[in-house]
Write an enzyme that holds these catalytic residues in place. Structure first.
Site, PDB file in Angstrom:
ATOM      1  N   ILE A  61       0.858  -1.185   0.000  1.00 22.16           N
ATOM      2  CA  ILE A  61       0.000   0.000   0.000  1.00 22.16           C
ATOM      3  C   ILE A  61       0.890   1.228   0.000  1.00 22.16           C
ATOM      4  O   ILE A  61       1.741   1.376   0.871  1.00 22.16           O
ATOM      5  CB  ILE A  61      -0.906   0.044   1.267  1.00 22.16           C
ATOM      6  CG1 ILE A  61      -1.678  -1.263   1.442  1.00 22.16           C
ATOM      7  CG2 ILE A  61      -1.850   1.237   1.215  1.00 22.16           C
ATOM      8  CD1 ILE A  61      -2.633  -1.571   0.333  1.00 22.16           C
ATOM      9  N   ALA A 106       4.383   4.069   3.124  1.00 29.02           N
ATOM     10  CA  ALA A 106       3.888   2.835   2.494  1.00 29.02           C
ATOM     11  C   ALA A 106       3.970   1.696   3.510  1.00 29.02           C
ATOM     12  O   ALA A 106       4.603   1.835   4.562  1.00 29.02           O
ATOM     13  CB  ALA A 106       4.738   2.488   1.278  1.00 29.02           C
ATOM     14  N   LYS A 107       3.328   0.614   3.210  1.00 30.93           N
ATOM     15  CA  LYS A 107       3.472  -0.600   4.023  1.00 30.93           C
ATOM     16  C   LYS A 107       3.061  -1.778   3.173  1.00 30.93           C
ATOM     17  O   LYS A 107       2.185  -1.665   2.311  1.00 30.93           O
ATOM     18  CB  LYS A 107       2.563  -0.524   5.255  1.00 30.93           C
ATOM     19  CG  LYS A 107       2.972  -1.445   6.382  1.00 30.93           C
ATOM     20  CD  LYS A 107       4.151  -0.869   7.126  1.00 30.93           C
ATOM     21  CE  LYS A 107       4.218  -1.313   8.549  1.00 30.93           C
ATOM     22  NZ  LYS A 107       4.974  -0.381   9.375  1.00 30.93           N
ATOM     23  N   GLY A 108       3.699  -2.904   3.422  1.00 28.52           N
ATOM     24  CA  GLY A 108       3.347  -4.099   2.648  1.00 28.52           C
ATOM     25  C   GLY A 108       3.362  -5.323   3.522  1.00 28.52           C
ATOM     26  O   GLY A 108       3.682  -5.248   4.704  1.00 28.52           O
TER      27      GLY A 108
END
Ligand code: GLU
Length: 421
Positions: A61, A106-108
């Protein structure tokens, strides 16, 4: 203003809304920040050790990049969900802005339990995930880092996969595609302890403001992963006393203090924290009720909620985890006069040293630990001062003030740049 409710998970959204209301954030900026810019979902097959293939679901994201490339961790955890990652990605946008870093948020993650896989399987899962993300990451576009369930080894594999599948003439700069790598592979000195180190600096500032020091400060800790462990080691060095540690498998308590190195040795040999021989096992309710100066939640989200907040007796909570306090939990603590040093300030040391790592990769440099420590301390102290100033100006709590510092910077950048076309 169109519907902004439930765009990302409740706690993150309510925190954002409260701060945006208070600082009268520009309505367009508010709408932009209410949604991630990009939401990526990839499904990819990986060969398991038994020769069969399993399908994995991965996410990235990208919340916002107005201040610089997207930046944030990747988590490997069975509970990873799209909604939560949206919140985590937004929290990264606030963290980087608050710390004054030239990054967005962001983050994933991948939804699976890394503990159930062999090293070979983990390597293939990591490489295949990175490959599936294709052009959506890059050293000047989106830079992943470790988070829950990932570490320097995972980052080394990610970097290697990226370099192997991109232009080999840019190999050196491409190292900066991820941060939190091992030192040997281009990681930074001080990155591993950075989140804990940053938390300790923030806590020190609070103590100094209250005419106190860390010596003989009593505290208890939730979690015993990277953030919790380094926080405990660094606080131990400063003479603070650790009374209890809680993990998902139980709690150990010792009113005379726990030596974190000793506890880690016990924990590393795959023993549960609650079976630590120099402490007694207590219930989770008793853990939250401990009388101490500080409580540090450094495990997972939503642990301080309407059930646990009434039990908390400490005057101060310092958030080492991302999102450990729900809005209900926060309201209860507020009524009791408990102050919270929020995650987006207290747990920003990690991404700050990630920035130093990224700079070192760009310049083919390797900085001494003393230099990294000095720069991190300066950044944490300045961020604390900015938040304290906003707290006084807006007559609000630390969390809302920290949001306001971040949001005001982002708002200024949008207003100067304008919105294309
Ligand atoms: N995962 C860490 C965080 O939540 C570090 C992110 C980074 O270094 O990019 O802050």
């Amino acid at each position: 203003m169109s519907e902004e409710v439930n765009l990302f998970h409740e706690t993150a959204f309510k925190q954002f809304k409260k701060a945006a209301d208070l600082c009268q954030l520009n309505s367009t900026v508010r709408e932009i920040l209410s949604q991630p810019k990009n939401e990526l979902i990839v499904n990819f097959p990986v060969r398991m050790d038994n020769g069969e293939h399993a399908l994995f679901k991965g996410y990235r994201i990208q919340h916002n990049n107005v201040l610089g490339p997207y930046k944030g961790g990747v988590r490997f955890h069975p509970m990873v969900t799209l909604d939560e990652l949206k919140a985590f990605a937004a929290w990264m946008t606030w963290k980087t802005a608050l710390m004054g870093l030239p990054f967005g948020g962001a983050k994933g993650g991948i939804k699976f339990d890394p503990k159930k896989h062999s090293t070979d399987e983990l390597r293939r899962i990591t490489r295949r995930f990175l490959y599936a993300l294709e052009g959506n990451i890059g050293p000047d576009y989106d830079i992943p880092a470790p988070d829950v369930g990932t570490n320097a080894q995972i980052m080394d594999w990610m970097m290697d996969t990226y370099i192997a599948t991109h232009d080999s003439r840019d190999r050196e700069v491409e190292k900066g595609v991820v941060t939190g790598k091992s030192i040997e592979c281009g990681g930074s000195e001080g990155r591993e302890k950075a989140t804990g180190q940053g938390l300790v600096h923030v806590l020190e500032e609070w103590m100094r403001n209250h005419g106190r020091s860390l010596k003989d400060t009593t505290y208890f800790l939730q979690g015993f992963g990277n953030v919790a462990y380094f926080t405990a080691i660094l606080l131990h060095e400063q003479g603070a006393k650790l009374l209890a540690v809680n993990t998902s498998t139980g709690t150990t308590f010792n009113k005379n203090g726990i030596d974190p190195v000793n506890l880690l040795n016990h924990y590393k040999s795959k023993e549960k924290v609650k079976d630590y021989p120099h402490g007694e096992t207590i219930s989770k309710d008793d853990f939250f009720s401990i009388q101490a100066d500080v409580f540090i939640p450094a495990a997972i989200e939503n642990e301080i909620n309407e059930v646990t907040a009434p039990l908390i007796q400490t005057p101060l909570v310092v958030e080492g985890a991302n999102g450990p306090t729900t809005m209900e939990g926060e309201e209860i603590l507020k009524k009791k006069g408990v102050e919270i040093l929020p995650d987006i300030l207290a747990s920003s040391g990690g991404v700050t040293v990630s920035y130093f790592e990224w700079l070192q990769n760009k310049r083919s440099e390797h900085w001494e630990l003393e230099e990294v420590d000095r720069l991190l301390k300066g950044k944490m102290q300045k961020a604390y001062a900015r938040v304290k100033q906003a707290k006084e100006e807006y007559k609000t709590d630390f969390r809302t003030a920290a949001y306001i510092v971040a949001l005001k910077l982002i708002e200024t950048v949008y207003s100067r740049r304008g919105i294309f076309p």
